[in-house]
Design a protein around this motif. Structure first.
Motif, PDB file in Angstrom:
ATOM      1  N   ARG A  98     -34.154  71.569 -12.667  1.00  0.00           N
ATOM      2  CA  ARG A  98     -35.028  71.001 -13.697  1.00  0.00           C
ATOM      3  C   ARG A  98     -34.232  70.669 -14.953  1.00  0.00           C
TER       4      ARG A  98
ATOM      5  N   ASP B 132     -40.531  61.961 -11.043  1.00  0.00           N
ATOM      6  CA  ASP B 132     -40.462  62.805  -9.847  1.00  0.00           C
ATOM      7  C   ASP B 132     -41.650  62.614  -8.912  1.00  0.00           C
ATOM      8  N   SER B 133     -42.808  62.232  -9.442  1.00  0.00           N
ATOM      9  CA  SER B 133     -44.009  62.273  -8.600  1.00  0.00           C
ATOM     10  C   SER B 133     -44.895  61.032  -8.665  1.00  0.00           C
TER      11      SER B 133
ATOM     12  N   ARG C 200     -33.664  59.120 -11.618  1.00  0.00           N
ATOM     13  CA  ARG C 200     -33.625  59.390 -13.064  1.00  0.00           C
ATOM     14  C   ARG C 200     -32.479  58.632 -13.725  1.00  0.00           C
TER      15      ARG C 200
ATOM     16  N   LEU D 198     -33.872  62.166  -6.508  1.00  0.00           N
ATOM     17  CA  LEU D 198     -34.351  62.282  -7.880  1.00  0.00           C
ATOM     18  C   LEU D 198     -33.241  62.028  -8.889  1.00  0.00           C
TER      19      LEU D 198
END
Length: 258
Positions: free
Chosen positions: A147, A160-161, A211, A207
């Motif tokens: 994280r 992320d989602s 990002r 991820l």
């Protein structure tokens, strides 16, 4: 451990309580299920992370017939992982590394959301079987490390989602190969988990790439407005090879420490 003891608890403090009691069973929260064996984490499932079968067959590490054979022979007995090794489909060390990667990927999501009260079902085991159970504190520590790393790259967790969309003008040609392949899967509908599944990649490295794309101003969450990257911010710039190598070292160290 009775269900009533988990009332008003979070997944994290429920895990810690169950670990202290050396409980065996399944703890389910909003974003995933932890399968515990004598207080350690034997496996984690999350709808936000591709499962082990998809990754093994999609990457070519195990052919689909071999995976189905292991499911048929070991699924009802909770020995699918053991069957893969016994049938010569996968080396034991490779299974452990792949399993740990999947476990940590799913745990990142399962621990990252505070929702309804988690539910614990004593005695429930995962059909994969116990490949290499991991202490709860190791799982929590690795989730927090991930994280923090993702936060350094790009601070908006919607990446992320949420469904992801390319920013107008975003092109993959000049990007590193892996990042370009990731961008090519961004279509305004797919989430990070669906992109990882389409590529048969693990979720966390996916991820990282998403990002970075967001930090470069190339991708945004559908629910968010495009935000150009600030060149003064210290975005993490490690290559994917460095990320993968560092992860393998951590997994090896974790195995040796157990």
């Amino acid at each position: 451990m009775s269900l009533s003891l988990l009332t008003d608890a979070t997944v994290l403090n429920s895990l810690e309580t169950l670990a202290a009691d050396r409980a065996t069973g399944a703890l389910t929260g909003d974003r995933g299920t932890f399968y515990l064996l004598a207080g350690d984490v034997a496996h984690v499932d999350s709808p936000f992370a591709p499962d082990l079968g998809l990754l093994l067959t999609g990457s070519g590490a195990v052919d689909p017939d071999g995976w189905r054979e292991a499911l048929d022979q070991g699924g009802t007995r909770g020995r699918v992982g053991r069957q893969l090794v016994d049938n010569g489909r996968l080396a034991a060390g490779a299974l452990e590394l792949c399993h740990l990667g999947v476990l940590f990927d799913a745990a990142y999501f399962a621990l990252g959301h505070v929702g309804r009260t988690p539910r614990f079902r004593p005695g429930i085991a995962h059909w994969l079987g116990a490949v290499r159970p991991v202490p709860v504190d190791t799982v929590v520590r690795e989730s927090q490390r991930r994280r923090e790393q993702l936060q350094r790259i790009w601070p908006e967790p919607d990446i992320d989602s949420a469904p992801l969309v390319r920013v107008p003008g975003a092109r993959a040609e000049a990007l590193p190969t892996r990042r370009g392949r990731t961008l090519a899967q961004v279509d305004g509908v797919r989430t990070a988990a669906e992109i990882a599944s389409a590529l048969a990649w693990r979720t966390f490295p996916t991820l990282v790439e998403l990002r970075r794309l967001a930090a470069d101003g190339l991708v945004t969450a559908v629910s968010a407005q495009p935000v150009p990257p600030d060149p003064s911010l210290p975005w993490h710039t490690a290559t994917q090879d460095e990320v993968d190598t560092a992860l393998l070292r951590r997994l090896r160290d974790a195995l040796e420490a157990l």
